[in-house]
Design a protein around this motif. Sequence first.
Motif, PDB file in Angstrom:
ATOM      1  N   LYS A 111       0.850  -1.183   0.000  1.00  0.00           N
ATOM      2  CA  LYS A 111       0.000   0.000   0.000  1.00  0.00           C
ATOM      3  C   LYS A 111       0.888   1.236   0.000  1.00  0.00           C
ATOM      4  O   LYS A 111       1.599   1.500   0.972  1.00  0.00           O
ATOM      5  CB  LYS A 111      -0.918   0.009   1.223  1.00  0.00           C
ATOM      6  N   ALA A 112       0.850   1.955  -1.100  1.00  0.00           N
ATOM      7  CA  ALA A 112       1.700   3.136  -1.233  1.00  0.00           C
ATOM      8  C   ALA A 112       1.235   4.241  -0.299  1.00  0.00           C
ATOM      9  O   ALA A 112       0.034   4.409  -0.068  1.00  0.00           O
ATOM     10  CB  ALA A 112       1.703   3.627  -2.673  1.00  0.00           C
ATOM     11  N   LYS A 113       2.162   4.981   0.246  1.00  0.00           N
ATOM     12  CA  LYS A 113       1.834   6.125   1.087  1.00  0.00           C
ATOM     13  C   LYS A 113       1.385   7.283   0.213  1.00  0.00           C
ATOM     14  O   LYS A 113       2.021   7.600  -0.787  1.00  0.00           O
ATOM     15  CB  LYS A 113       3.045   6.531   1.920  1.00  0.00           C
ATOM     16  N   LYS A 114       0.287   7.886   0.615  1.00  0.00           N
ATOM     17  CA  LYS A 114      -0.247   9.021  -0.134  1.00  0.00           C
ATOM     18  C   LYS A 114      -0.281  10.245   0.765  1.00  0.00           C
ATOM     19  O   LYS A 114      -0.376  10.139   1.989  1.00  0.00           O
ATOM     20  CB  LYS A 114      -1.653   8.716  -0.655  1.00  0.00           C
ATOM     21  N   ALA A 115      -0.218  11.393   0.131  1.00  0.00           N
ATOM     22  CA  ALA A 115      -0.269  12.636   0.887  1.00  0.00           C
ATOM     23  C   ALA A 115      -1.605  12.746   1.613  1.00  0.00           C
ATOM     24  O   ALA A 115      -2.650  12.395   1.077  1.00  0.00           O
ATOM     25  CB  ALA A 115      -0.085  13.829  -0.051  1.00  0.00           C
ATOM     26  N   HIS A 116      -1.553  13.224   2.855  1.00  0.00           N
ATOM     27  CA  HIS A 116      -2.779  13.446   3.607  1.00  0.00           C
ATOM     28  C   HIS A 116      -3.555  14.618   3.013  1.00  0.00           C
ATOM     29  O   HIS A 116      -3.002  15.450   2.290  1.00  0.00           O
ATOM     30  CB  HIS A 116      -2.451  13.708   5.072  1.00  0.00           C
ATOM     31  N   THR A 117      -4.831  14.673   3.350  1.00  0.00           N
ATOM     32  CA  THR A 117      -5.689  15.737   2.828  1.00  0.00           C
ATOM     33  C   THR A 117      -6.230  16.588   3.974  1.00  0.00           C
ATOM     34  O   THR A 117      -6.367  16.116   5.110  1.00  0.00           O
ATOM     35  CB  THR A 117      -6.873  15.154   2.039  1.00  0.00           C
ATOM     36  N   PHE A 118      -6.559  17.822   3.660  1.00  0.00           N
ATOM     37  CA  PHE A 118      -7.137  18.736   4.632  1.00  0.00           C
ATOM     38  C   PHE A 118      -8.654  18.674   4.550  1.00  0.00           C
ATOM     39  O   PHE A 118      -9.235  18.477   3.477  1.00  0.00           O
ATOM     40  CB  PHE A 118      -6.667  20.169   4.367  1.00  0.00           C
ATOM     41  N   LEU A 123      -9.159  24.058   6.205  1.00  0.00           N
ATOM     42  CA  LEU A 123      -8.894  25.122   5.232  1.00  0.00           C
ATOM     43  C   LEU A 123      -9.478  26.453   5.693  1.00  0.00           C
ATOM     44  O   LEU A 123      -8.816  27.496   5.611  1.00  0.00           O
ATOM     45  CB  LEU A 123      -9.480  24.733   3.873  1.00  0.00           C
ATOM     46  N   GLN A 124     -10.716  26.412   6.177  1.00  0.00           N
ATOM     47  CA  GLN A 124     -11.362  27.651   6.614  1.00  0.00           C
ATOM     48  C   GLN A 124     -10.626  28.250   7.818  1.00  0.00           C
ATOM     49  O   GLN A 124     -10.433  29.467   7.888  1.00  0.00           O
ATOM     50  CB  GLN A 124     -12.816  27.380   6.962  1.00  0.00           C
ATOM     51  N   TYR A 249       1.835  15.785   4.940  1.00  0.00           N
ATOM     52  CA  TYR A 249       1.156  16.729   4.051  1.00  0.00           C
ATOM     53  C   TYR A 249       2.180  17.256   3.048  1.00  0.00           C
ATOM     54  O   TYR A 249       2.734  18.329   3.193  1.00  0.00           O
ATOM     55  CB  TYR A 249       0.535  17.862   4.866  1.00  0.00           C
ATOM     56  N   THR A 250       2.412  16.453   2.030  1.00  0.00           N
ATOM     57  CA  THR A 250       3.461  16.745   1.056  1.00  0.00           C
ATOM     58  C   THR A 250       2.966  17.735   0.000  1.00  0.00           C
ATOM     59  O   THR A 250       1.839  18.250   0.084  1.00  0.00           O
ATOM     60  CB  THR A 250       3.919  15.452   0.384  1.00  0.00           C
TER      61      THR A 250
END
Length: 432
Positions: A111-118, A123-124, A249-250
């Motif tokens: 399982k490849a590591k993926k960038a986390h999301t906000f 964001l607000q 968070y890349t």
Amino acid sequence: MDDDEVILSTPEEISAMAEAVKENLLPTKSRRLYEKSYEKFMSWRSEYKTTSFSENVLLAYFNSLIGTLKPSSMWVEYSKLKSMLNIHHRTDISQYAKLIAFLKRKSEGYKAKKAHTFSPDDLQKFIDNAPDYTYLLSKVAVILGIMGACRRQELHMLKIDHILDADNTLVVNIMNTKNRIDRTFTITGKYYKLVKKYMNLRPNTCTSQNFFVRYISGKCVAQNIGINAFGQMGKTMAAYLNLPNPELYTGHCFRRTSATLLVDAGGNIMDLKRHGGWKSTAVAEGYVDNSIQNKKKVSNLLMNSIEKTQPHNATTTYIPETELVPVIPAPESHQKNITPTLLPSETEPTQTPLLSQIQQDSDIPINTAASRNGNITPTPLPSDTETAQTPSLSQIIQQNSDIRINTAASRNGQTITISHNTIHNLHLHFHK
């Protein structure tokens, strides 16, 4: 010189021209990476004293890479060698079924590591609360990255000429993308004001065409920002928000966040592909994070499906309070000798809320089965014993509907039939 050139006696001048064409077959940006992988493989062949490009040779070579490369990196190495061997040796390793099966087997369970999301709240909070004096550059990068699903390379290459200010709207054009699909998006509202604030701080002495220039303590300076700086902005934002594992968070987190937010907001796969410029549906779906919002949607769909398939012979029927209407009860003189009787019906398994309320408060037996289609006109029943002077439920029905009711008949066990039109009129009357 290749063997086929010797056989055909190709002139050296033509051979040189052909070599130049071969060089142009490789991607310009990553040509050196292709050449490096090819040189590494050819060096391995020399070490093991083989001149073959057979499937067994390729299997042995990729087996030697286990432990030094991740499964995803091995596929990248395969892709580069496939191009180089096809160009220089006319060998198509995509036909090597055993080699492809070997790579697939080694990828199982990985399982490849993926960038986390906000999240939208993240964001607000950052855009509204982070001080512009320190974070204005990061805010602008976040806005452009989210609104346009931008890669860090695209933010780095964005030019002043690519942004058009048109009536409180910024029209942004993303050129020279990775998959060679140009994209356009807009920025409005308070995001427009933030981006314009940054643009107005640009020094007049700046000759660079790059949109992003360095920002320090409330001022812009005439110095371009490197591509690695955009890769750090997601981590900077995560650190400000005190999110766990900010290093995850890349530079790709803005693009993945944009795709996830679009799908959570109701966008379909076609909207997503246009937004991010993806050609493949599978690749586009890979950018969508399994957010809690999506999981809630699936859970609610399943729950609603179960609740709507209850059997018709259920013993209870839920009636919302909003469907109940006030009913004026009949005088006590009409309630003493009336025995409520609910007639069975094969075509109407449950009573409507209004009929249930009428029967409960007035003790009048009602049968709506005969008038289910709404095209049967009820016939008034004769009576010479009904002389009540006070208003009763029957009188209210007569005054506000299309029938007359003889409650004396109900005392003898006869059935009173009320049409759906009558029920509708009663509903309107009591809601006046």
